[in-house]
Design an enzyme around this catalytic site. Sequence first.
Site, PDB file in Angstrom:
ATOM      1  N   THR A  13       0.966  -1.509  -0.263  1.00 52.36           N
ATOM      2  CA  THR A  13      -0.207   0.093  -0.262  1.00 52.36           C
ATOM      3  C   THR A  13       1.145   1.351  -0.197  1.00 52.36           C
ATOM      4  O   THR A  13       0.822   2.126  -0.979  1.00 52.36           O
ATOM      5  CB  THR A  13      -1.062   0.194   1.347  1.00 52.36           C
ATOM      6  N   GLY A  33      -8.700  -4.788   4.738  1.00 54.78           N
ATOM      7  CA  GLY A  33      -7.707  -4.120   4.548  1.00 54.78           C
ATOM      8  C   GLY A  33      -6.820  -3.950   4.214  1.00 54.78           C
ATOM      9  O   GLY A  33      -6.168  -4.083   5.658  1.00 54.78           O
ATOM     10  N   ASP A  34      -5.649  -3.839   3.175  1.00 54.68           N
ATOM     11  CA  ASP A  34      -4.390  -3.705   2.846  1.00 54.68           C
ATOM     12  C   ASP A  34      -4.113  -4.651   4.053  1.00 54.68           C
ATOM     13  O   ASP A  34      -3.820  -5.426   3.278  1.00 54.68           O
ATOM     14  CB  ASP A  34      -4.052  -2.076   4.340  1.00 54.68           C
ATOM     15  N   ASN A  35      -3.554  -4.657   5.183  1.00 53.92           N
ATOM     16  CA  ASN A  35      -2.686  -5.384   5.663  1.00 53.92           C
ATOM     17  C   ASN A  35      -3.891  -6.230   7.307  1.00 53.92           C
ATOM     18  O   ASN A  35      -2.892  -6.653   8.083  1.00 53.92           O
ATOM     19  CB  ASN A  35      -1.296  -5.193   6.808  1.00 53.92           C
ATOM     20  N   TRP A  36      -4.759  -6.708   6.147  1.00 53.27           N
ATOM     21  CA  TRP A  36      -6.274  -7.387   7.638  1.00 53.27           C
ATOM     22  C   TRP A  36      -5.638  -9.233   6.873  1.00 53.27           C
ATOM     23  O   TRP A  36      -6.207  -9.779   7.124  1.00 53.27           O
ATOM     24  CB  TRP A  36      -6.803  -7.189   6.829  1.00 53.27           C
TER      25      TRP A  36
END
Lengths: 727, 727
Positions: A165, A315-318
């Site tokens: 991201t 989202g992202d680092n999920w």
Amino acid sequence: MMMTKETGRLTIPSDTDFLKETQELITRWGADAIRDSDGTKLDTGLKQLAVKLYSTYFVARGYNDFAEKHPETVQSLYLMSDRITATGTTVTIPFMAHYFDQQIRPNYRDDPHEYWEVIDRTADAVVPTTNWSLLPDDDTVTIRQAAPYHEYTVSFLAELIWDPTEMYNHLTNHWGDVPHQIPFDVRYPEAQQFIRDTLRRWLAANPEIDVVRFTTFFYHFTLIFDDQEREKFVDWLGYGGTVSVPALKAFEKVKGYRLRPEDFVDDGFYNSSYRVPSRHYRDYVDFIARFVADQAKILVDEVHAAGKEAMMFLGDNWIGTEPYGPYFKDIGLDAVVGSVGNATTLRLISDIPHVKYTEGRFLPYFFPDVFHKGGDPVAEAKQNWLTARRAIMRKPVDRIGYGGYLKLAAQFPDFVDYVTHVADEFRDIYSKIHGVKPYAGLTVGVLNAWGKLRTWQPFIVAHGKRYKQAYSYEGVMEALAGQAVNVRFLSFADITSQGVPKDIDVLINVGAAGTAFSGGDAWQDPALVTTIRAWVAAGHGFVGIGEPSAIPGTWAGRTFQLADVLGVDQEAGFSLSTDKYQPAPVADHFLTDGLTLPLDYGESTHNVYAFPETAVIAAANDEVTLTSHDYGQGRGVYLAGLPFSPQNANLLLRLMFWAAKKENAFQTWYATNPETEVAAYPDAGLYAVLNNTSAPQTTTVYTTGGQQVSVSLAPEEIRWERIDHEY
Amino acid sequence: MMMTKETGRLTIPSDTDFLKETQELITRWGADAIRDSDGTKLDTGLKQLAVKLYSTYFVARGYNDFAEKHPETVQSLYLMSDRITATGTTVTIPFMAHYFDQQIRPNYRDDPHEYWEVIDRTADAVVPTTNWSLLPDDDTVTIRQAAPYHEYTVSFLAELIWDPTEMYNHLTNHWGDVPHQIPFDVRYPEAQQFIRDTLRRWLAANPEIDVVRFTTFFYHFTLIFDDQEREKFVDWLGYGGTVSVPALKAFEKVKGYRLRPEDFVDDGFYNSSYRVPSRHYRDYVDFIARFVADQAKILVDEVHAAGKEAMMFLGDNWIGTEPYGPYFKDIGLDAVVGSVGNATTLRLISDIPHVKYTEGRFLPYFFPDVFHKGGDPVAEAKQNWLTARRAIMRKPVDRIGYGGYLKLAAQFPDFVDYVTHVADEFRDIYSKIHGVKPYAGLTVGVLNAWGKLRTWQPFIVAHGKRYKQAYSYEGVMEALAGQAVNVRFLSFADITSQGVPKDIDVLINVGAAGTAFSGGDAWQDPALVTTIRAWVAAGHGFVGIGEPSAIPGTWAGRTFQLADVLGVDQEAGFSLSTDKYQPAPVADHFLTDGLTLPLDYGESTHNVYAFPETAVIAAANDEVTLTSHDYGQGRGVYLAGLPFSPQNANLLLRLMFWAAKKENAFQTWYATNPETEVAAYPDAGLYAVLNNTSAPQTTTVYTTGGQQVSVSLAPEEIRWERIDHEY
Ligand SMILES: [Mg+2]
Ligand SMILES: [Mg+2]
Ligand SMILES: [Mg+2]
């Protein structure tokens, strides 16, 4: 009915040197929380305002000092080289070719001969380690005793030296020399300790922050760029970035067997959620989810100990948080916030269990790509609100919010007005329906290889992006997310182990042949097909869309394994010799009553034909595209594809009610004009009629017992009425 | 150049009481042979005419006395019942349902528990014989210990009590009470003896007959009707009707293992030529072909001993004769006659080896369906001649002819004139080119599972009938049949055992994924893909049309196993996560030079995408449909489909020359207008320019060395020139 002016349930972003204006907007919009914006720190003056303060918090990136001092903790993933063809008995594979060397770097530290894999794809065989050597200076692998004209690949363990991201933002916004944030892996004890200490220090240093908005935790979904700095691979659900040497070792301890690179590379498909998940991959997801839940809980506990709330961004680092999985509740989060792009993504957030509240981050993002002279942020905001609203009527998020740079939005007075409207309307809806069970005409089970774990997630590749091979199926999700039906996500294993749940009226199987969504080889299992057959015959419905129950290349003489239930099959090219006399299409049918023909099937599905006793409702070019078939006391219904549109949502509703043999109850809390929908709340004595468009609409609303009333709605209107209202 | 008026090479039908008129037509048309017409016997007066007399001769039908006295010799075949779902632990299968009980009857004589098979299709398991019983009076099988909601089928041995062609004629023409002709099986010694004795007697009783036109020998292609007297199953290449209990026993002796019903039923696909042939089926075809050749030779020897010629009709009871197989030469036939519907079917006849001459039976058939007031037989005859003629230019049949009732044709003076024209033109062509090698710009190998055995037969289901899933591939056959290229049919086994033959410039693989024509699982064989790769890389061409080298559901990460050669692959739904940046289409390319866009791909092929280094010549809707790719010193070319049209024939020619890197030689003996074609005969010093349409055409003809001349042709004209003609 007058809307009560309320406040709250609204998070807005901030900006630098904007305190007074922010206060005005807080009052105007009724906001009760402020969040920091990318790259800015919240103005400490905001502390004085009667709002909650959110701060984003990055767990595993933004601490390059640590990452550089502890290079072994840098995250990693398995990547496959290009397929290279040997022309002789030696072949050299430049495995870094077409990868972005600012994002990934080969891990030479852990013995490649142990952790990498060279595969002869043509022979489907692993090349013995003694037959290949490595030139780290060139990033090449050379294979000896190669077979000429065989294709070879190298699966190599790569360090992820740039958070995806952060990289995306950097490249998109041309951040130039800003250092690349290196993600480090909580799997390593030193990293785990650092993460915990850092958070503890930060919590102590930021007493004014009320909500820690984790963005997110440890592992980013797979997003890899190529050597031209373009997106090369994206999987919003991809677990690729969770692997490491210690993870592999821990997995072997926990699950009792060792994974190999191909378990991650998966023929170059990297366990896309479209792949029927292998046993190994399911085990791996479970292993990571357990670990991530444990690690996330540690951090959430720190947040709670500091007297704050813990919120997670979806989202992202999920990766590994699995909100619909078995371990999510252990994390103890207070809240989840996620980006809302439509009804599906709203429900993806609002249906998450085991949190105190959910928050939808609406669009547009306050950013120059939309907020520029000549731009039309109001149009985008309307599109966003109208698509999300119908999902909110089924299951509301508890809060809404926006993100980006407040200064930008403030320059657009019409937009400011519109946000006021959205916030007021949202709060009014929420106050009326929160905690109240909405009327649902039936319960539908979406049946695929994933089931509950991937609730509202089928067909997602990149969040919010449209794909040619997805949209004709995704329309089912989008329609269901805002309709007066209960939706459950069921897996084939659910069916074969416990049967079809008693509350299910109709099953839907939608997707392309061989994918996890249609099911592929799962349909070879007699237990699956017989359970469904018996259940349909007992008086239930099976709706197949696209290539339901399909096995590519046929199995047991059929493409669709439930052809007998559906009353159709797909010609695979082997049975042209068999005459298939097609029933004449029926002139009128409940399924297309009032709809504009021809229907829109999106990419559609070809070569499907009907059996003699099947009712053909739509056909063209010697293919059937909409059919119904009696099966025992139940029905099978087939449709060639369903891209989202208001009419197609209406069509889907008809498919479900018809398949479930509930067509007589169809016109209950129902509006005839597909641009409008009805949501009813008997326990609260209320119902609403929604105009989902920006044009005036008239519609006939059926309440109960066949009562109907004609309603004229203003653009975007939501009209509330008491259920006992006398007309 | 003046056409020399010749006579001969023309067979015409006769009629009753029409001797004088027949003589006139013989003179008018230059006919040199007369054949009997269905249901009529040749007028003995014809003996006086200076023409050869043909008589049809049916070997295995038309002798009901024998068949009724020897019921065990009635032909048989394996048929599959409907798929019936058990709802409990007992299920009854009415296996005769939907079959035409005037055409087939169960063989109860040979123990069904030994020769039939009951299959649980859901479990993919044979039901033990102890678990099912038979009720012959009801034509039902009852299964005990059935698994609920499993689908079951019965494969039963049925007697074929009505010859399919005779049945078809009877039903179509409403022959009422005429007895149904029962086919009997030469496999039985008593039948073999009867057949031989009957022929010998007939030969002696018909001294005036010169040519015995076998129509045909023993076994009819599979043609089964349903209970509504409609076609249920048709396979012009189907071996179903060759089976019998003695055949099964003989097979076991010859091949060393026993066949089971499923070897014939094949999941209900009955070994369609579209199915990748199993090892068992290939063995069976070989076994039958050997037997049929032996038996046919016996009859041909009788004919020769009676001083007559033996001719075979290509169709009807032709199964096992395999004109392109290894045993055909042993039969010793003098001639083969077949129905000509287009260029492909002309070549199917004219390329047959090991006969003294071939004969094409042209259309229209002299029958009331065409020859009625208001009908247009000339239009049909033109269409027939124009499509066949271009194939004749490649390889002429030695004779042409018509069939039906001569009286009917005689009533249409324009038609009579046209036949005169066709006969004269045919004879003129023949006199010029017979035995002369035509110019061919290259040699193309059509590559599929069948190879030479099915020369000109790919995609045939019912002879001459159009199928939605065939025509987009059949266009390749039709184009090749009349083009200035040499055509060979190659199998995958040919390639893997001996490599690509040295004379091949370009391979074509055309068809749907998983079929015998594309190849299905053959493409898993490393030997196949590596041999082709090396061969293309050495400087040859590979043309893929439709779903070439495809494995349904992917294999080794690819749909098209030769994706690397073609430079394209087909998205199966597993790699949406992988960005596929499509090259910008090229503006101009040799492949589409002068063609009208958009191209016609017929049903086309979806979801094909290009690799970065591939030249995209045509694309739409995010799919590529025509591409070129360099591979080593060679080229791979992809096309989404090729229904026949003049332009598409030109496109195919371009594909082949380009793939073979011979584009510089393309304009040699070539006409620019796709409605026209050039056929050159260097050894005879002649070339011809053909107008394949009924409209005037102008075209530019390239001879050799870049020389070109503009030519204006009258409708349907064939213009001959000397090669050394000075312009
Ligand atoms: Mg099978
Ligand atoms: Mg297929
Ligand atoms: Mg594999």
